[in-house]
Enzyme design. Structure first.
Site, PDB file in Angstrom:
ATOM      1  N   SER A  79      -7.772   4.066   9.351  1.00 50.28           N
ATOM      2  CA  SER A  79      -8.351   4.299   8.094  1.00 50.28           C
ATOM      3  C   SER A  79      -7.873   3.383   7.465  1.00 50.28           C
ATOM      4  O   SER A  79      -8.340   2.418   6.611  1.00 50.28           O
ATOM      5  CB  SER A  79      -8.587   5.837   7.516  1.00 50.28           C
ATOM      6  OG  SER A  79      -8.882   5.618   6.443  1.00 50.28           O
ATOM      7  N   HIS A 117       0.828  -1.416   0.156  1.00 44.73           N
ATOM      8  CA  HIS A 117       0.055  -0.090   0.082  1.00 44.73           C
ATOM      9  C   HIS A 117       0.849   1.243   0.004  1.00 44.73           C
ATOM     10  O   HIS A 117       1.754   1.313   0.751  1.00 44.73           O
ATOM     11  CB  HIS A 117      -0.818   0.155   1.406  1.00 44.73           C
ATOM     12  CG  HIS A 117      -1.791   1.217   1.400  1.00 44.73           C
ATOM     13  ND1 HIS A 117      -2.917   1.265   0.656  1.00 44.73           N
ATOM     14  CD2 HIS A 117      -1.683   2.626   1.859  1.00 44.73           C
ATOM     15  CE1 HIS A 117      -3.425   2.483   0.838  1.00 44.73           C
ATOM     16  NE2 HIS A 117      -2.744   3.182   1.723  1.00 44.73           N
ATOM     17  N   ARG A 171     -14.677  13.468   8.076  1.00 47.96           N
ATOM     18  CA  ARG A 171     -13.237  14.005   8.382  1.00 47.96           C
ATOM     19  C   ARG A 171     -12.909  15.165   7.436  1.00 47.96           C
ATOM     20  O   ARG A 171     -12.295  16.099   7.802  1.00 47.96           O
ATOM     21  CB  ARG A 171     -12.208  13.115   8.655  1.00 47.96           C
ATOM     22  CG  ARG A 171     -12.486  12.034   9.835  1.00 47.96           C
ATOM     23  CD  ARG A 171     -11.573  10.801   9.687  1.00 47.96           C
ATOM     24  NE  ARG A 171     -10.010  10.987   9.405  1.00 47.96           N
ATOM     25  CZ  ARG A 171      -9.393  10.206   8.827  1.00 47.96           C
ATOM     26  NH1 ARG A 171      -9.709   9.226   8.186  1.00 47.96           N
ATOM     27  NH2 ARG A 171      -7.983  10.559   8.561  1.00 47.96           N
ATOM     28  N   LYS A 216      -8.965  -1.037   5.974  1.00 48.96           N
ATOM     29  CA  LYS A 216      -9.142  -1.381   4.534  1.00 48.96           C
ATOM     30  C   LYS A 216      -7.941  -2.701   4.278  1.00 48.96           C
ATOM     31  O   LYS A 216      -8.382  -3.749   3.631  1.00 48.96           O
ATOM     32  CB  LYS A 216      -8.856  -0.331   3.560  1.00 48.96           C
ATOM     33  CG  LYS A 216     -10.189   0.648   3.644  1.00 48.96           C
ATOM     34  CD  LYS A 216     -10.032   2.042   2.842  1.00 48.96           C
ATOM     35  CE  LYS A 216      -8.959   2.959   3.580  1.00 48.96           C
ATOM     36  NZ  LYS A 216      -8.986   4.184   3.175  1.00 48.96           N
TER      37      LYS A 216
HETATM   38  N1  URA Z   1      -5.775   7.257   3.089  1.00 49.18           N
HETATM   39  C1  URA Z   1      -6.865   6.801   3.668  1.00 49.18           C
HETATM   40  O1  URA Z   1      -6.945   5.548   3.374  1.00 49.18           O
HETATM   41  N2  URA Z   1      -7.149   7.126   4.882  1.00 49.18           N
HETATM   42  C2  URA Z   1      -6.699   8.458   5.595  1.00 49.18           C
HETATM   43  O2  URA Z   1      -7.539   8.795   6.453  1.00 49.18           O
HETATM   44  C3  URA Z   1      -5.730   9.191   4.653  1.00 49.18           C
HETATM   45  C4  URA Z   1      -5.288   8.733   3.713  1.00 49.18           C
END
Ligand code: URA
Length: 437
Positions: free
Chosen positions: A185, A84, A170, A189
């Site tokens: 966050s 990522h 946010r 994922k």
């Molecule tokens: N990328 C994300 O997936 N979440 C965030 O809060 C910032 C960048």
């Protein structure tokens, strides 16, 4: 919900840690619409000021990961890796590193995003290949990893819907830039996508979320700690994003550059970062080599033999794409212009994010979600920061269908790229590699 939201806001406002139950109930109740935005906004702002403990952050991550579907990768043998990047300009590393991993026998199951604002997205780059489908079913996703060794697609399922809702909130309440909120966050994922081990490329600089190395390191550390508390091994590479990565910024021209790297002809910083990411992934995998030198040699070997390029070709074919597009070497845009050096000196890039925005203005990116993309648009640099240029040298070529966008784009590039008498200090592309201890 068994708690009064008012009490939880009050608690966090005074810097007290929320319990696991309080966090899980809050995430579930917000996702189901039971908690209004104004109360959730107040809680997010209290978190922004007071922070979260590691345990709170890990709980928030798991609660968001559990809020939707989870991908089951158990049908794929061995350790599954994921990679990522926190997002940047000209970042085509996934297109290079994932086929390299497949050629080394390491399975990578990756879901990528689309570009927005100044950052590009891997899904858009792949979709510039005619016919290629990024929206795969879960069955297709798993089958392609099994057959090819890697997959890179758009999200197949409703992963971490709580994060989607919270991120949108946010975004409009000035609470994006909080390390526990960003880390949870991203990691929610990653956990929901099912990989066993994750290599993170945490960018820092003018074209990144994190503007300096200390902030990037703090974010990386936090994600590594979340990995530890949630049972996933995480390695983070802190890399430079003060200039676009490689020569190309766009979509089809980035695919062409990625193919060049897989043919052994990469720009040096791009190649170095790809090597670092590939070695870290290899060393986390079941195919780990006994030394870093051996791992590097193995990566070089699958590039030199053409095995990595062959995996990319197989992936493109499996996803319905036209494999012959990988042989293209130029943009097919109707309108082009050259950005030319006005004087001699050392080239420097003042603002990488602005380069991403200029590329977007040419049609290569989206200003708003859902905007369409001109896959042939973008900027191809002929000179890189730190190089000495002569007056009249072509620094970059611009590609677009929007002829009227060229003048403004050239003007903006003149503001971003300064030509100096003094040689600027060399900046490494990889600052640091952080591992779990
Ligand atoms: N990328 C994300 O997936 N979440 C965030 O809060 C910032 C960048």
């Amino acid at each position: 919900m068994n708690y009064r939201m008012y009490d939880l806001i009050e608690k966090k406002k005074h810097g007290l840690a929320l319990t696991e139950d309080e966090i899980r109930e809050t995430v579930n109740a917000y996702t189901s619409g039971e908690i209004p935005d104004y109360q959730m906004s107040a809680l997010l702002m209290a978190i922004w000021f007071q922070g979260m403990t590691d345990e709170e952050t890990a709980t928030l991550t798991l609660a968001m990961a559990d809020s939707g579907d989870q991908l089951d990768l158990s049908a794929i043998p061995g350790t599954k890796l994921d990679k990522h990047s926190t997002g940047g300009i000209g970042d085509k590393t996934t297109l290079i590193v994932t086929p390299v991993m497949a050629a080394l026998g390491v399975y990578t199951a990756k879901m990528s995003g689309r570009g927005l604002g100044f950052t590009g997205g891997t899904v858009d780059k792949f979709e510039s290949i005619p016919g290629l489908r990024s929206e795969l079913t879960e069955e297709e996703f798993i089958r392609i990893v099994q057959e090819v060794g890697f997959v890179d697609a758009a999200q197949t399922k409703d992963l971490a819907p709580a994060d989607k809702l919270l991120y949108a909130l946010r975004d409009v309440t000035a609470t994006v830039d909080s390390i526990p909120l960003i880390a949870s966050s991203i990691m929610s994922k990653k956990l929901a996508s099912g990989a066993d081990k994750i290599v993170l490329d945490v960018k820092c600089g003018t074209g990144a979320f994190m503007k300096d190395a200390d902030a990037a390191k703090a974010l990386a550390d936090q994600m590594i700690r979340i990995g530890k508390l949630t049972g996933r091994e995480v390695v983070a590479v802190i890399s430079d994003m003060n200039e676009p990565l490689g020569y190309a910024v766009g979509n089809s021209i980035e695919v062409q550059e990625a193919v060049g790297v897989l043919k052994g002809k990469g720009e040096s910083r791009l190649s170095e970062l790809c090597m670092t990411l590939a070695v870290e992934m290899l060393q986390l995998s079941d195919q780990a080599k006994s030394t870093r030198q051996e791992a590097e040699a193995a990566v070089r070997e699958v590039i030199a033999s053409g095995a990595a390029l062959e995996r990319l070709q197989r992936f493109v074919a499996a996803a319905g794409g036209d494999v012959s597009a990988l042989e293209r070497t130029a943009s097919a845009a109707a309108c082009t212009a050259e950005f030319v050096a006005a004087q001699e000196g050392y080239l420097t890039c003042r603002d990488a994010a602005e380069v991403g925005l200029i590329s977007t203005s040419l049609g290569a990116g989206r200003s708003r979600k859902g905007d369409s993309i001109d896959f042939e648009a973008g900027i191809l640099f002929r000179k890189k920061p730190g190089e000495y240029v002569q007056a009249g040298d072509v620094i970059a070529e611009l590609y677009t269908e929007r002829e009227e966008a060229l003048t403004g784009a050239l003007k903006r590039l003149e503001d971003v790229y300064a030509i100096l008498r003094e040689r600027p200090e060399d900046r490494p592309v990889v600052y640091e590699i952080l591992r779990q201890n």
